[in-house]
Design an enzyme around this catalytic site. Structure first.
Site, PDB file in Angstrom:
ATOM      1  N   ALA A 123       0.833  -1.206   0.000  1.00  0.00           N
ATOM      2  CA  ALA A 123       0.000   0.000   0.000  1.00  0.00           C
ATOM      3  C   ALA A 123       0.864   1.251   0.000  1.00  0.00           C
ATOM      4  CB  ALA A 123      -0.939  -0.014   1.203  1.00  0.00           C
ATOM      5  N   GLU A 126      -1.704   6.850  -3.119  1.00  0.00           N
ATOM      6  CA  GLU A 126      -2.799   7.575  -2.477  1.00  0.00           C
ATOM      7  C   GLU A 126      -3.558   8.371  -3.529  1.00  0.00           C
ATOM      8  OE1 GLU A 126      -1.395   9.991   0.710  1.00  0.00           O
ATOM      9  OE2 GLU A 126      -0.479   8.314   1.805  1.00  0.00           O
ATOM     10  N   PRO A 127      -4.742   8.884  -3.188  1.00  0.00           N
ATOM     11  CA  PRO A 127      -5.493   9.675  -4.167  1.00  0.00           C
ATOM     12  C   PRO A 127      -4.693  10.843  -4.730  1.00  0.00           C
ATOM     13  CG  PRO A 127      -6.912   9.097  -2.323  1.00  0.00           C
ATOM     14  CD  PRO A 127      -5.529   8.639  -1.965  1.00  0.00           C
ATOM     15  N   ILE A 156      -5.000  -0.261  -4.436  1.00  0.00           N
ATOM     16  CA  ILE A 156      -4.243  -1.258  -3.697  1.00  0.00           C
ATOM     17  C   ILE A 156      -4.640  -2.655  -4.158  1.00  0.00           C
ATOM     18  CG2 ILE A 156      -3.581  -2.108  -1.428  1.00  0.00           C
ATOM     19  CD1 ILE A 156      -2.771   0.845  -2.157  1.00  0.00           C
ATOM     20  N   GLN A 266       1.930 -10.352 -47.426  1.00  0.00           N
ATOM     21  CA  GLN A 266       3.146  -9.723 -46.923  1.00  0.00           C
ATOM     22  C   GLN A 266       2.866  -8.782 -45.747  1.00  0.00           C
ATOM     23  OE1 GLN A 266       5.161  -7.916 -50.262  1.00  0.00           O
ATOM     24  NE2 GLN A 266       6.196  -9.828 -50.810  1.00  0.00           N
ATOM     25  N   GLN A 324      -5.878  -7.483 -34.367  1.00  0.00           N
ATOM     26  CA  GLN A 324      -6.143  -7.147 -35.766  1.00  0.00           C
ATOM     27  C   GLN A 324      -6.046  -8.387 -36.652  1.00  0.00           C
ATOM     28  OE1 GLN A 324      -7.048  -4.087 -36.040  1.00  0.00           O
ATOM     29  NE2 GLN A 324      -7.313  -3.841 -38.247  1.00  0.00           N
ATOM     30  N   GLU A 351       3.701   0.233 -10.879  1.00  0.00           N
ATOM     31  CA  GLU A 351       5.138   0.211 -10.523  1.00  0.00           C
ATOM     32  C   GLU A 351       5.926   1.238 -11.326  1.00  0.00           C
ATOM     33  OE1 GLU A 351       7.185  -3.441  -9.740  1.00  0.00           O
ATOM     34  OE2 GLU A 351       5.305  -4.501  -9.324  1.00  0.00           O
TER      35      GLU A 351
END
Length: 368
Positions: A123, A126-127, A156, A266, A324, A351
Site C-alpha cells: 500500500a 494515495e489519491p 491497492i 506480406q 487485428q 510500478e
C-alpha cells in the site's frame, strides 16, 4: 514455436531452464480455472495453489533470484493474467518485510505468505500521491511503544482479500514503512478496472502498525523492493506478448482470405516479424536486468526501467496487432487475445508509468 529457446541465453543457469519447463507443465494442468469475473475467489485459490506447488517461495524470500521470479511471471502471464498477479503480489507485499523486518516480523508473516496461507498487499499509492510519492499524506504517530496510522490509500492490489498490508506513511522522521493487519483497515470500497483484479481503497483510522526498519527510511525501502520486482513486470509483459504472437500465428495460418491463408499476405508477415523482434528485444533487456541484479548485487534502476518501459509498451502494440490479425475473434469476449487486450494495459502504469521510467533513465544518464 519453442518458447524456451531464450533460456539457453548466457543470462541463465541450468536451474532456470529447468524451472521454466517444470512450471510450464504445472501451468497447463492447473490454470484452466484462472479466468473469469470473480477475481476475489480465483485469486484466493491461486495463492493457495501456488503456495502448495512451492512457487511462492521464489518471490517470498530474503534472497530472491530475480531471474527465477521473472521466468515464473513470464510463464504464468502466458497462461493466465490472474496467476501472474496472484504470484507477484505475494512477493511485492512481503518484500519489505524480507528486506527490513525484524526476526519476529519475518517469522510471523513470511512463512505464511510463502505457503499461500496469508495474502499480502503493498500500500503505497494515495489519491493525491501516485508517481509523486513525496506528496503522501497518510501519517504515522508514535504512541508509547506503538505506531498509529491515519489516511487513505488507493489502487491497492489485493485490497479486500489481503491478510496484511505493508503501508507507507509519513512519520516525524519522514516516510516510513509499517505492517498493518487486515483487521486494522477498512477495505470495503472496491475498485473495478478493465481486467478484473482484487483492488480497493484502504482507509486507516487509528490503525495500529508495526514499524519496518528505521523511521524515515520507508521511501528507500519501497525503492529497494521495486528494484527487485520492476524487472519482472517486463517479464509478465513478455508472457502476454508471447501468447499474443502464438494466437496470431495460429489464426494467420488458419484464416482463408481471397483464396489464400492470411499468413501468405506480406502485410501479415511484416506484422509477425515486428512482433517477434520486439519480443526478443524486450527479453534481452529484461533478462539483462535480472542477470545483473542476481550476479552483481548492485542497483539496476536504469536497466529495470529500460526493461519495463520497452517490454510493456511493446506488449501493447503486439497484442493490438494480434487482435487485428484475429479479426472478429479478437474482440470476442473470452478469446485469449481479447483477455490480453484488457490485461496488458495496466502494466504500462503500475510500478511506475512509462513516463516515469523515461525520467528515471534520463536522470541516470545525466547524473552519470
Amino acid at each position: 514455436m519453442d518458447r524456451f529457446v531464450h533460456y539457453g541465453w548466457p543470462f541463465f543457469e541450468a536451474k532456470h531452464a529447468q524451472l521454466a519447463r517444470e512450471v510450464e507443465g504445472w501451468a497447463k494442468d492447473n490454470l484452466a480455472h484462472a479466468h473469469g469475473d470473480d477475481a476475489d475467489a480465483i485469486c484466493k485459490r491461486l495463492v493457495q495453489d501456488l503456495g502448495c506447488a512451492g512457487y511462492l517461495k521464489h518471490c517470498v524470500s530474503e534472497k530472491p533470484d530475480v531471474r527465477s521470479i521473472a521466468i515464473l511471471r513470464e510463464v504464468f502471464a502466458y497462461h493466465a493474467g490472474l496467476a501472474d498477479f496472484s504470484f507477484v503480489m505475494q512477493g511485492l507485499g512481503s518484500g519489505p518485510i524480507a528486506l527490513a523486518g525484524s526476526d519476529a516480523l519475518k517469522k510471523k508473516y513470511l512463512p505464511k505468505a510463502a505457503a499461500g496461507d496469508a495474502i499480502a498487499a503493498f500500500a503505497l499509492s494515495e489519491p493525491g500521491a501516485g508517481s509523486d510519492v513525496q506528496a503522501m499524506s497518510t501519517t504515522a504517530k508514535k504512541r508509547g511503544d506503538a505506531w498509529v496510522l491515519d489516511g487513505t490509500k488507493t489502487w491497492i492490489s489485493n485490497g479486500g482479500i489481503a491478510d496484511f498490508y505493508v503501508v507507507f506513511a509519513k512519520a516525524d522522521e519522514g516516510i516510513s514503512a509499517f505492517v498493518v493487519d487486515a483487521s486494522e483497515v477498512d477495505a470495503a470500497e472496491r475498485i473495478e478496472i478493465v481486467a478484473p483484479h482484487p483492488m480497493a481503497v484502504i482507509k486507516l483510522k487509528n490503525s495500529r502498525g508495526m514499524l519496518l526498519g528505521e523511521p524515515g527510511q520507508g521511501f528507500k525501502l519501497a525503492m529497494r523492493n521495486l528494484d527487485i520486482f520492476r524487472t519482472t513486470v517486463a517479464a509478465a509483459a513478455l508472457g502476454f506478448s508471447r501468447r499474443a504472437l502464438q494466437e496470431a500465428l495460429q489464426r494467420a495460418r488458419e484464416r482463408k482470405m481471397f483464396g489464400q491463408a492470411l499468413a501468405d499476405f506480406q502485410m501479415t508477415q511484416a506484422k509477425l516479424a515486428d512482433m517477434a523482434t520486439a519480443i526478443d528485444a524486450g527479453a534481452l533487456l529484461t533478462y539483462r536486468s535480472g542477470w545483473k541484479k542476481d550476479t552483481q548485487g548492485t542497483r539496476v534502476t536504469r536497466e529495470a526501467a529500460m526493461a519495463k518501459m520497452f517490454a510493456t509498451e511493446a506488449a501493447q502494440t503486439i497484442i493490438d496487432d494480434a487482435v487485428q490479425i484475429c479479426g472478429g475473434l479478437g474482440v470476442m469476449r473470452g478469446h485469449p487475445v481479447e483477455r490480453l487486450y484488457r490485461e496488458v494495459r495496466a502494466l504500462r502504469i503500475y510500478e511506475g508509468a512509462t513516463e516515469v521510467q523515461k525520467l528515471i533513465i534520463s536522470r541516470d544518464l545525466l547524473k552519470a
